[in-house]
Design a protein around this motif. Structure first.
Motif, short mmCIF file in Angstrom:
data_model
loop_
_atom_site.label_atom_id
_atom_site.label_comp_id
_atom_site.label_asym_id
_atom_site.label_seq_id
_atom_site.Cartn_x
_atom_site.Cartn_y
_atom_site.Cartn_z
N ASP A 79 -1.65 -6.13 3.32
CA ASP A 79 -0.91 -4.95 3.19
C ASP A 79 -0.57 -4.68 1.82
N ASP A 132 -7.30 4.32 4.94
CA ASP A 132 -6.69 4.27 3.54
C ASP A 132 -5.88 5.45 3.31
N SER A 167 -1.01 3.44 6.78
CA SER A 167 -0.52 2.43 6.35
C SER A 167 1.24 2.49 6.41
N ARG A 188 -5.57 -3.34 1.05
CA ARG A 188 -5.46 -2.36 2.43
C ARG A 188 -5.84 -0.88 1.62
N HIS A 244 0.79 -1.46 0.01
CA HIS A 244 -0.13 -0.06 -0.03
C HIS A 244 0.93 1.10 -0.02
#
Lengths: 358, 358, 358, 358
Positions: C199, C244, C188, C204, B201
């Motif tokens: 991930d 996010d 993240s 993610r 991510h």
């Protein structure tokens, strides 16, 4: 000029590029930020509109009138106004002897008629003399003219990326200048702070959205600048696409080679033009996480990452450039041009390392 | 076949396209989902890997072996395996008389040598006969061949968008087939569920990232299919870019017109080919929020939005297509091809309206 | 120390916090970056792993061994290692007389048994003496201890936000210390560069994902630090949620007032503690675009935005804090602590204005 | 009613929840969509405002007046209007004998004075009788009252998640009803299609933004519904946070246990209430990719994922719920309530599997 510093004013300071200018100028050791104007937010603290500046300045917005600016005895004025509004400001500020740095398109094109064709004006540009005196504010191509310049037209964001990436291969005569395709991808912050439904979060996220698929206005300046390089008309087919990011532009130029070209030839052309440029990185790597330009690696900086690839099968050359549209694509470039014009070291206030990952 | 329904198996069902196949097949009235295989998750509940399916199925993953599939007496097998693995499965499943729907690239190209050039195989494809029998699973171009087909090679995701948008104008002879540029923008879900650091991510967000700038594998199938249409070699210069979305592909094809063309000519060419297609929408509007194809408006559906614009100044034609890469770009298209092959109504299990906004 | 500059080494420099340390230290006028270690990328150019540093350094990664670091004669070592690995490095570096700045959790807790309870160690921490000597690297609470400190345990990212926002109201005795709820939202990048399927970008993104809903490890240091302030056990119910974003943490502390409290009381408590802090902004505004802390306005900076609201109806006090998790939540805070320890001005290399919008 | 189908009208159909209603109703076998009104887009094709519906309907927006709706002889009217506007519509439509489904807050609260306290009205609600007759449209709590109901007040989006997750543990008497904290995280689509600068893409992305930190309006309905369950006043401390998503809500309820409780007790309480609910999934897993509710796994569906965790150390119980705010949080729930009211199977037009990943 106070205690060795120039006094500067940002007109239209409540917008996104205006805010970015404030952020940069507040850290510029040679500038005293004398005023920030906004019609909408007149009287309000600047940090209430740009909360990142909270704690950095107690300035308030003043009225966005020419008189207000003139009476403040400033040396430099940045115009961060919508297209079509600068034209009312520039002549008066220029006459008053100020250094005028215009972030709009109003003084970018040399041909007065081009404003009819590309910007839909009803008549040709009314100040052809000023157009001549205006310097296209791309230091990589116009550094000498910028020294001491009093009127600077800051290039368009996508135009900046396209021109910088294409200039070396056009100048070196490598590619067919009748068949250049520039496919651009652009983030949302260039659209400004006043916008219709499509710019609201739910409608502007999760897009890959072509717009102004043909005849986008930046085409005019790209062709102007590339043509100037070789004294011959260059044609560019330009198509932009909105993507779901706030900052960043990538331009992918698809060109056709007109003679046998190997990688070292392209390297040589780029290095010949940009070998000593402080803001240009040539990115073409066979190892590591970054092989080509990507906006990921320039956010928050004034850098232009330039890269390329040759397609031997089709005699094609792809040239790529990535920038932060608010920095090298607007406010950073404006400050860079000002640095050149006023004689500051060119990277003053612009040496931020890209923020990564973000 | 049980009680009028075909029995189906999804091989490689723990990946992203595998999960999307399960979602679609569980809602298909003519299909009984008999097995879902996964080496990594063998024995685990399917809903633990694809949590959206919780409450919809109590199926568990079974082992990903050919024997396991064969012994289940299924009618249809979907292969959602990495490229290069299907080739071991297809011959045996095909021999066993099953309907095989392969989502990999292993049977898409007709020329056995193309696998050497485009996929880096050491030797030509070992099953040239199967390549001949395999039907390229694009119903819009190969519907008749798909009826009753026993081996279907589902097209590549970006290839689907490129081919569908270009086919009408290539077939109608409007554009220079030596100078077609396809600039593609693609989301992350096509990369699958096993990926290196760059797919994490923090590193895959906030990108506009060109990759395989020249010689991307999908070029081969785009050229194959467009060439077939006119019995003449078509050349495509293809460059993909990763953008920060999970679903969606937009292809922008930049072409040069070879004769005087007006908008109605292009409309006519597209309508002639797709006038009755259930999944193709022609999007070119002068009003409203959508003027051109944009992934925003196809997410969750099997639709292809196709649009275009003529650039009279440069004799250019830009052709655009937007799809959901997991639907029309992979699993949706696989189900659509199966529907044709087995004689179901073509939109069965595929009539979702796009989810908007998302 | 060379020419007035301290020599520093970053161990585990290929990770995300490692990269952020390099970015900061390369701009620190009092530091010479002598080495950056990485087991995985040994011998590789640093800029190939952290492409934002391209053009800024030609350093390569050296081996991640204690001997390699010791032989380089450095003054300061930053350990950006996974939890549980620093414990092997710290005693040896400490004995060698170096200033050790550990970004892991291995030396944050004073009670050796806490590592059994919160980190699942089989036995109590083997170096209780070093735990005593280690200074919890939060300058806002431990500035005096940090001066000249040789072992600094950099606080956890979410703990930093929670502690800084709660400290004033706990110390002022305003709230029930048995019923403090901290609901955290985190991006993240804290998860590092080696991670499982969840991930990856497709899995993610588009999440609001609670995890370790009870008994998250940061609870231990939050309780430790708040309890120290009032010499009485404070209890914190802590629950984090992944969102996010790549950078940023917001903590929302829900507390219950134990006496009649008005807004000025809370202001007074916060100002009493942080009135002169260079990195803390109190954000509670009735006008403008920012009314409360929001990660939007701190990205790229070492700031902590702290805010609050009183709920008179329920005698509740909500206390909020926003930070950039890689800056004030990790690498920025590590540099800040180093600045205090070595006697640099505290904001050296840390005065970036937040990048906005991003 | 035509050919066995009820005729329905959506008032305020150009907004986001209006568009979602159209998407659902166009697929409802028992409904004929007779009109969609919009003041702003009167006369325009519906698909030009909601491009996902292109190809699905050739309906145009008609004028948003009560007369226009009444003259169309419809059976059901959905009001997707801003708060404060429904109150002008409902009495007249109700008198005319129509089934009225109001998505605003105007008829959710039973106490006329509550509108003064929570919605800032100058006077109590002028239609206390209608408030009594209005059914709070949460089928999980009011299914019997909904059968045949003529006036349905669709619950607030965050209230839906909070109430559904808390109802079982409140009803079972497990938690302290004076100290319930609900920390909510919400996406952007609930804010509607007309919004100020902060809702533009550059300013609404990259946020974790608390707002209305105390006294948010949804508090009133959460307390009303939970209090009804136990005939005793329940107090809820509610704080929402905007996050960078378009769809989805997660509520985290932090509660304090008032007696010894083990996991099976909580399971039992939840199952007792929701064991047969078609849209509720209990998510609490020790294995697999989903351990707790997360918006990731409900997007595009009408599901509520409910989960929990006991914190034995602090006698705390955390209860979690995730929904798609446009589906179960608004339009999906409205259709579900209509299904109950008119006697359709409850899941009609609402059985979409969540789209994943998206």
């Amino acid at each position: 000029m106070v205690s060795g510093r120039y006094k500067a004013c940002v007109v239209g300071a409540s917008g996104v590029t205006g805010g970015e200018l404030l952020r940069l100028l507040l850290n510029h050791p040679g500038i005293e930020l004398a005023c920030a104007t906004s019609r909408e937010f007149k009287g309000e603290y600047v940090f209430r509109v740009h909360p990142n500046l909270r704690g950095r300045t107690s300035l308030t917005f003043s009225d966005s009138t020419i008189d207000n600016v003139l009476k403040r005895d400033v040396d430099v004025v940045f115009l961060a106004l919508p297209h079509g509004q600068s034209i009312e400001w520039v002549p008066k500020l220029y006459e008053a002897g100020l250094t005028v740095i215009d972030l709009s398109a109003d003084f970018r094109l040399k041909d007065p008629n081009a404003y009819v064709e590309w910007y839909g004006w009803e008549k040709p540009h009314p100040y052809p003399d000023l157009l001549k005196r205006a310097v296209y504010g791309l230091p990589e191509l116009h550094r000498e003219e910028l020294r001491g310049a009093k009127l600077i037209a800051v290039p368009g964001c996508m135009a900046t990326a396209a021109i910088i990436s294409l200039a070396p291969v056009v100048k070196a005569g490598l590619v067919d200048t009748e068949r250049i395709v520039v496919d651009a991808k652009i983030s949302s912050s260039g659209a400004g702070a006043h916008a219709p439904r499509l710019d609201l979060h739910p409608f502007r996220t999760y897009v890959i959205r072509p717009y102004e698929v043909v005849h986008h206005r930046h085409t005019a300046e790209i062709e102007q600048e590339l043509s100037l390089l070789i004294n011959r008309q260059v044609r560019v087919a330009f198509t932009p696409h909105a993507v779901d990011l706030v900052r960043g532009i990538l331009t992918t130029a698809h060109t056709w080679l007109i003679k046998p070209v190997q990688e070292p030839d392209v390297w040589r052309a780029i290095r010949a033009m940009y070998g000593n440029e402080p803001f240009i990185r040539i990115v073409k790597d066979r190892a590591g996480f970054q092989r080509y330009p990507d906006v990921k690696y320039v956010i928050g900086s004034n850098l232009v990452d330039v890269g390329f690839e040759i397609d031997n099968r089709l005699n094609r050359l792809v040239v790529l450039a990535a920038i932060d549209n608010l920095m090298k694509g607007a406010s950073g470039q404006a400050v860079q041009a000002m640095n050149v014009a006023l004689g500051f070291p060119e990277t003053t206030a612009l040496d931020q390392v890209p923020l990564y990952p973000v």
